[in-house]
Design an enzyme around this catalytic site. Structure first.
Site, PDB file in Angstrom:
ATOM      1  N   SER A 324       0.804  -1.220   0.000  1.00 20.40           N
ATOM      2  CA  SER A 324       0.000   0.000   0.000  1.00 20.40           C
ATOM      3  C   SER A 324       0.834   1.267   0.000  1.00 20.40           C
ATOM      4  O   SER A 324       1.916   1.318   0.602  1.00 20.40           O
ATOM      5  CB  SER A 324      -0.915   0.023   1.233  1.00 20.40           C
ATOM      6  OG  SER A 324      -1.813  -1.067   1.217  1.00 20.40           O
ATOM      7  N   HIS A 401      -7.614   0.106   5.938  1.00 24.06           N
ATOM      8  CA  HIS A 401      -7.234  -1.294   6.141  1.00 24.06           C
ATOM      9  C   HIS A 401      -7.352  -1.717   7.604  1.00 24.06           C
ATOM     10  O   HIS A 401      -7.801  -2.837   7.900  1.00 24.06           O
ATOM     11  CB  HIS A 401      -5.819  -1.537   5.628  1.00 24.06           C
ATOM     12  CG  HIS A 401      -5.725  -1.516   4.128  1.00 24.06           C
ATOM     13  ND1 HIS A 401      -6.346  -2.453   3.334  1.00 24.06           N
ATOM     14  CD2 HIS A 401      -5.085  -0.669   3.278  1.00 24.06           C
ATOM     15  CE1 HIS A 401      -6.096  -2.196   2.071  1.00 24.06           C
ATOM     16  NE2 HIS A 401      -5.338  -1.119   2.003  1.00 24.06           N
TER      17      HIS A 401
END
Length: 499
Positions: A324, A401
Site C-alpha cells: 500500500s 485497512h
C-alpha cells in the site's frame, strides 16, 4: 435480455407513456405545471418559464407514476444542460427550498410533546425528512436516474469546495441526504463482483485505465501486463444501474512471498510465476471509481469477497496482504521537520533528513543508507502514535485497512520509486496483512479503542521520544538490569503490547 436491460426498457416505456399523457393535458400533473407556471416570469417569447425548482415542486406534488417518470426525465435532461453557475443555483435551491416543511415539522413536534408514543414519533420522523430526499427517490425512477443522481452529487462536491459559512452548512445538509440514500441504493446486496481480464469489453477496460488512482496505467500494453498473465487478477464491483461503469476495483498479484517493492511487481520484463507456485495474494491497488459515491463503503466488502473467491480458486494461497501507498506521510514529515518542538525528530535526525530535499537522493546508496533508519523511525511514529480526529491514524489508507481488520505488517523503505511515490511518501510503502482468523478481533481493537494492531517488525522502529529541555538536572536513568528485572522474559526493546 438481462434483467437490468429489461428494467431500463420498462422505465423508458413508462416515461414515453407519461410524456404522451402530458401532451394530452389530462393528468393532474399537467394542471399542476400550468398553475406553477403562472407564478414564473415570462421568457423572451412571452411564455412562462418553468425552471427546475418549479418542475421539482410539481414532481413532488404529483401522484401518477407514468407522468412522474416522464417529469423526472425532463428534470434530469434540463439539469444536464446547466453550466457550473446553473448547477450551483439549483443545488442551493435544494438546500433552502427543499428541506423539511417547517409548518408540518412544528405540528409533529407539538403532537409528540403532547402525546409521546410510537405513532407520533413516526409522524415526527417523517416530518423531519427533507423534501429533497423524496425528490431524489422520484428522480431515481427515470431511465438513467441512478447515474444522474450520482453525477449530481459530484457537482455538489465542486460547489461545496468554494462555499463558506451558512451556505456551506446548508449544502452539507444536502450532501447528508445524498449520502443517506446512496448508501441504501448501493448496499452490498445490490453489488455484483466481476472478474476483469483481457477479454473484458474494451469500454470497461478503458475505464479501468482512467480510474486507476494508485499506480498509473500508462497504456494498453501496461494494462495487459496487469491483466493477461496467469499470476495476475483484477476484480470490480458493479451496480445493476451502472452496468458498464465499475464502482471500485482491486488489482491482485500472485507471489511466492510478501513483496517490499511495487517496481518488482510491475516490472515490464518480469517472468510470471505459475499459479500453483504462489502462496501469497498481494492487493497492490484499490481504486474507487465514482466520486459521487464518496463515503459509501465498498472496499471492505470487495477485499473480503475477493479473498473468498481466491481461496476457492487457489487453495495453495496462504497469505493475503497489501502493498500500500502512504499518501499523507511526506506532508506530515515536512511539518515535523519544521517544528522546533518536535518529539519525533531530534536535531540530528532533521539534519539527516535534509537529504530528502536533494534531487535523486534515493539513487545514492550511501545517502539512502543514512536516511533509512531515521525515516523508518519517523514512519513508525506516524502510524502508531500520530492521531487525527477521533483518535484515528493520520493516514487515510491506514484507516481503511485497519478498519477492515488488517494488521500493519511491515514498513518498506523505497518501495515506490515513481515520481508520485517519492513525492507523497519519499518512496515509503507498507504491507497490511489480512489474517482471516484475526480480522474480527483486530477490527474490534481498532473500532473500540483506536488501537493500531501492528507486527513487532513495525514497532521495533520506534525510538524513545526525546524529552523537552527544561534547564534542570534530570535524575540519572535506572540501570538497564533493574528495568529488565521487571520483565524477565522479554527484552526491554520489545516491551510492547502483544499483537
Amino acid at each position: 435480455m438481462s434483467s437490468s436491460t429489461f428494467f431500463r426498457s420498462m422505465l423508458t416505456t413508462i416515461a414515453d407513456r407519461g410524456r404522451a399523457l402530458l401532451r394530452r393535458h389530462g393528468p393532474m400533473v399537467e394542471d399542476l405545471l400550468e398553475d406553477a407556471a403562472k407564478l414564473m416570469p415570462l421568457s423572451a417569447k412571452g411564455q412562462p418559464k418553468r425552471d427546475l425548482p418549479t418542475l421539482c415542486d410539481t414532481l413532488l406534488s404529483g401522484r401518477g407514476e407514468a407522468s412522474g417518470v416522464a417529469l423526472a426525465e425532463q428534470i434530469l435532461d434540463q439539469w444536464a444542460t446547466l453550466n457550473a453557475a446553473g448547477q450551483r443555483a439549483f443545488l442551493l435551491d435544494l438546500a433552502y427550498r427543499f428541506g423539511p416543511d417547517p409548518i408540518r415539522l412544528d405540528k409533529a413536534i407539538d403532537a409528540y410533546r403532547a402525546a409521546p408514543g410510537a405513532g407520533t414519533a413516526l409522524t415526527l420522523h417523517n416530518a423531519a425528512e427533507a423534501r429533497r430526499q423524496e425528490l431524489f427517490r422520484r428522480l431515481n425512477l427515470a431511465p438513467g436516474g441512478t447515474e444522474a443522481v450520482v453525477r449530481m452529487r459530484e457537482a455538489l462536491f465542486r460547489v461545496m469546495a468554494d462555499a463558506q459559512g451558512v451556505e456551506k452548512q446548508a449544502l452539507e445538509a444536502v450532501d447528508a441526504d445524498f449520502s443517506h440514500l446512496l448508501a441504501s441504493w448501493f448496499n452490498r446486496g445490490f453489488l455484483v463482483l466481476r472478474h476483469i481480464d483481457w477479454t473484458t469489453p474494451a469500454n470497461i477496460l478503458e475505464k479501468i485505465i482512467r480510474y486507476e488512482a494508485v499506480h498509473t496505467i500508462r497504456d494498453w500494453d501496461d494494462l495487459r501486463r496487469r491483466l493477461a498473465p496467469s499470476d495476475r487478477r483484477c476484480f470490480a464491483f458493479f451496480h445493476p444501474q451502472l452496468l458498464d461503469d465499475p464502482l471500485i476495483f482491486v488489482e491482485v498479484a500472485l507471489a511466492p512471498d510478501i513483496p517490499a517493492s511495487i517496481d518488482a511487481l510491475l516490472a515490464e520484463g518480469r517472468a510470471p510465476i505459475a499459479e500453483e507456485d504462489a502462496t501469497t495474494a498481494v492487493f497492490y491497488s484499490i481504486s474507487n471509481c465514482q466520486e459521487g459515491l464518496r463515503g459509501v463503503s465498498f472496499g471492505n466488502f470487495l477485499i473480503k469477497q475477493v479473498v473468498e473467491d481466491l481461496r476457492g480458486e487457489l487453495p495453495n494461497l496462504k497469505t493475503f496482504v497489501t502493498l500500500s501507498p502512504v499518501p499523507a506521510f511526506a506532508k506530515w514529515l515536512a511539518r515535523e521537520r519544521k517544528d522546533d518542538g518536535s518529539i519525533v525528530l531530534r536535531p540530528a535526525d532533521k539534519a539527516i533528513l535534509t537529504a530528502l530535499d536533494q534531487p535523486d537522493w534515493q539513487r545514492d546508496p550511501g545517502t539512502a543508507a543514512t536516511v533509512s533508519p531515521v525515516l523508518l523511525q519517523a514512519a513508525a511514529h506516524y502510524f502508531l502514535k500520530a492521531k487525527a480526529r477521533g483518535n484515528r491514524p493520520v493516514d487515510p489508507v491506514a484507516r481503511f485497512h485497519l478498519g477492515n481488520g488488517a494488521r500493519l505488517e511491515r514498513l518498506n523503505f523505497l518501495g515506490d520509486l515513481s515520481p508520485k511515490g517519492l513525492a507523497q511518501s519519499h518512496g515509503l510503502m507498507v504491507n497490511y496483512l489480512y489474517k482471516l482468523d484475526d480480522i474480527e478481533t483486530n477490527h474490534e481493537r481498532y473500532a473500540d479503542k483506536g488501537e493500531v494492531v501492528a507486527a513487532a517488525a513495525v514497532r521495533r522502529h520506534l525510538k524513545a521520544e526525546p524529552k523537552p529541555e527544561t534547564g534542570k538536572d534530570e535524575p540519572p536513568p535506572k540501570p538497564k538490569a533493574e528495568v529488565a528485572s521487571k520483565h524477565p522474559r522479554q527484552p526491554v526493546a520489545d516491551a510492547q503490547p502483544p499483537v
